[in-house]
Design a protein around this motif. Structure first.
Motif, PDB file in Angstrom:
ATOM      1  N   THR A 109       0.860  -1.187   0.000  1.00  0.00           N
ATOM      2  CA  THR A 109       0.000   0.000   0.000  1.00  0.00           C
ATOM      3  C   THR A 109       0.893   1.232   0.000  1.00  0.00           C
ATOM      4  O   THR A 109       1.832   1.311   0.796  1.00  0.00           O
ATOM      5  CB  THR A 109      -0.865   0.018   1.285  1.00  0.00           C
ATOM      6  OG1 THR A 109      -1.705  -1.118   1.266  1.00  0.00           O
ATOM      7  CG2 THR A 109      -1.695   1.287   1.381  1.00  0.00           C
ATOM      8  N   SER A 155       9.174  -4.572  -0.877  1.00  0.00           N
ATOM      9  CA  SER A 155       8.877  -4.095  -2.231  1.00  0.00           C
ATOM     10  C   SER A 155      10.050  -3.317  -2.827  1.00  0.00           C
ATOM     11  O   SER A 155      10.245  -3.312  -4.043  1.00  0.00           O
ATOM     12  CB  SER A 155       7.652  -3.171  -2.212  1.00  0.00           C
ATOM     13  OG  SER A 155       6.560  -3.848  -1.683  1.00  0.00           O
ATOM     14  N   SER A 200       4.334  -7.525   5.819  1.00  0.00           N
ATOM     15  CA  SER A 200       5.398  -7.481   4.815  1.00  0.00           C
ATOM     16  C   SER A 200       5.391  -8.758   3.987  1.00  0.00           C
ATOM     17  O   SER A 200       5.190  -9.857   4.521  1.00  0.00           O
ATOM     18  CB  SER A 200       6.765  -7.315   5.466  1.00  0.00           C
ATOM     19  OG  SER A 200       7.755  -7.379   4.439  1.00  0.00           O
ATOM     20  N   GLY A 201       5.668  -8.587   2.708  1.00  0.00           N
ATOM     21  CA  GLY A 201       5.769  -9.715   1.796  1.00  0.00           C
ATOM     22  C   GLY A 201       6.935 -10.635   2.152  1.00  0.00           C
ATOM     23  O   GLY A 201       7.050 -11.728   1.606  1.00  0.00           O
ATOM     24  N   LYS A 253       0.870 -11.715   0.125  1.00  0.00           N
ATOM     25  CA  LYS A 253      -0.227 -10.756   0.270  1.00  0.00           C
ATOM     26  C   LYS A 253      -1.307 -10.923  -0.797  1.00  0.00           C
ATOM     27  O   LYS A 253      -2.443 -10.546  -0.572  1.00  0.00           O
ATOM     28  CB  LYS A 253       0.325  -9.330   0.318  1.00  0.00           C
ATOM     29  CG  LYS A 253       1.021  -9.046   1.658  1.00  0.00           C
ATOM     30  CD  LYS A 253       1.255  -7.564   1.884  1.00  0.00           C
ATOM     31  CE  LYS A 253       2.690  -7.233   1.640  1.00  0.00           C
ATOM     32  NZ  LYS A 253       3.006  -5.815   1.938  1.00  0.00           N
TER      33      LYS A 253
HETATM   34  C1  LIG Z   1      -2.165   4.336   3.854  1.00  0.00           C
HETATM   35  C2  LIG Z   1      -0.736   3.846   3.796  1.00  0.00           C
HETATM   36  C3  LIG Z   1       0.163   4.473   2.947  1.00  0.00           C
HETATM   37  C4  LIG Z   1       1.496   4.032   2.872  1.00  0.00           C
HETATM   38  N1  LIG Z   1       2.360   4.652   2.003  1.00  0.00           N
HETATM   39  C5  LIG Z   1       3.622   4.178   1.852  1.00  0.00           C
HETATM   40  C6  LIG Z   1       4.479   4.755   0.866  1.00  0.00           C
HETATM   41  O1  LIG Z   1       4.102   5.663   0.113  1.00  0.00           O
HETATM   42  N2  LIG Z   1       5.739   4.255   0.760  1.00  0.00           N
HETATM   43  C7  LIG Z   1       6.199   3.236   1.563  1.00  0.00           C
HETATM   44  O2  LIG Z   1       7.376   2.832   1.420  1.00  0.00           O
HETATM   45  N3  LIG Z   1       5.394   2.665   2.495  1.00  0.00           N
HETATM   46  C8  LIG Z   1       4.115   3.096   2.646  1.00  0.00           C
HETATM   47  N4  LIG Z   1       3.280   2.515   3.560  1.00  0.00           N
HETATM   48  C9  LIG Z   1       3.775   1.419   4.433  1.00  0.00           C
HETATM   49  C10 LIG Z   1       3.826   0.057   3.727  1.00  0.00           C
HETATM   50  O3  LIG Z   1       2.609  -0.203   3.040  1.00  0.00           O
HETATM   51  C11 LIG Z   1       4.062  -1.081   4.758  1.00  0.00           C
HETATM   52  O4  LIG Z   1       5.243  -0.831   5.464  1.00  0.00           O
HETATM   53  C12 LIG Z   1       4.082  -2.472   4.131  1.00  0.00           C
HETATM   54  O5  LIG Z   1       3.871  -3.422   5.145  1.00  0.00           O
HETATM   55  C13 LIG Z   1       5.386  -2.792   3.417  1.00  0.00           C
HETATM   56  O6  LIG Z   1       5.224  -4.017   2.736  1.00  0.00           O
HETATM   57  P1  LIG Z   1       6.430  -4.839   2.063  1.00  0.00           P
HETATM   58  O7  LIG Z   1       7.502  -5.033   3.122  1.00  0.00           O
HETATM   59  O8  LIG Z   1       5.788  -6.138   1.653  1.00  0.00           O
HETATM   60  O9  LIG Z   1       6.932  -4.076   0.899  1.00  0.00           O
HETATM   61  C14 LIG Z   1       1.938   2.938   3.674  1.00  0.00           C
HETATM   62  C15 LIG Z   1       1.021   2.304   4.525  1.00  0.00           C
HETATM   63  C16 LIG Z   1      -0.301   2.751   4.584  1.00  0.00           C
HETATM   64  C17 LIG Z   1      -1.275   2.042   5.488  1.00  0.00           C
END
Ligand SMILES: Cc1cc2nc3c(=O)[nH]c(=O)nc-3n(C[C@H](O)[C@H](O)[C@H](O)COP(=O)(O)O)c2cc1C
Length: 176
Positions: free
Chosen positions: A34, A58, A88-89, A94
């Motif tokens: 997200t 990601s 986290s993936g 996910k």
């Molecule tokens: C509404 C919302 C907006 C977010 N925006 C960002 C963003 O713009 N960039 C970012 O790196 N993480 C953002 N995050 C946090 C990641 O979505 C979160 O850390 C996620 O678990 C990472 O997943 P991953 O480790 O699978 O990549 C956001 C979370 C939320 C709830």
């Protein structure tokens, strides 16, 4: 009269902050994150950007594959937005957890999300480190939209990290 308020509080007053689901794939590993950090950078060539913190799973997938797909979200995807912004993936699949379906991209190897109304396929052309995020600037190679979709059909538009609420696009009030 205007009064001074804390910077973080002031930024929350702005009428922006759409939410997107970003899908990626590298070496057969698919993921969704997200994001709020998305921007339109250039018309010709058509360039957009996404800001990803280096700690995210990601981040590695985009770095390694040089691709991503930006998927818009509507009310029906609110639970998916929550799941993909919390987990986290590295630990979970996910697509499975959020009950989303990967659909092969037309121009990139990264998957689109079938349930998302609009998907934008991008190839990374530049990386810019800015503060605590890296902006991956991507050239838009293809876009897909659900048949019959109207752009303001309940898109999630604004989220406020403090209260954790999501809002959707409002009514049309003018024309330019
Ligand atoms: C509404 C919302 C907006 C977010 N925006 C960002 C963003 O713009 N960039 C970012 O790196 N993480 C953002 N995050 C946090 C990641 O979505 C979160 O850390 C996620 O678990 C990472 O997943 P991953 O480790 O699978 O990549 C956001 C979370 C939320 C709830």
């Amino acid at each position: 009269m205007k009064k001074d308020i804390a910077v973080s509080e002031g930024l929350r007053q702005l009428p922006i902050r759409p939410v997107y689901l970003l899908s990626t794939e590298h070496n057969g590993k698919k993921n969704i994150i997200t994001i709020g950090m998305f921007a339109y950078f250039s018309g010709k060539p058509t360039l957009v950007g996404v800001g990803i913190a280096p700690s995210r799973y990601s981040f590695d997938l985009i770095r390694q594959s040089g691709e991503y797909v930006v998927n818009s979200v509507d009310e029906k995807l609110m639970e998916a937005v929550r799941v993909c912004g919390e987990k986290s993936g590295r630990e979970v699949d996910k697509f499975e957890l959020a009950k989303l379906t990967p659909k092969k991209g037309t121009k990139v190897n990264a998957p689109c999300i079938k349930e998302s109304p609009v998907s934008i396929e991008c190839k990374v052309v530049k990386e810019i480190e800015v503060g605590d995020h890296v902006w991956f600037i991507g050239e838009v190679l293809a876009t897909q939209v659900h048949e019959g979709y109207r752009w303001n059909d309940g898109l999630l538009f604004k989220w406020i990290d403090k209260d954790g609420f999501y809002y959707k696009v409002g009514e049309q009030i003018g024309k330019y």
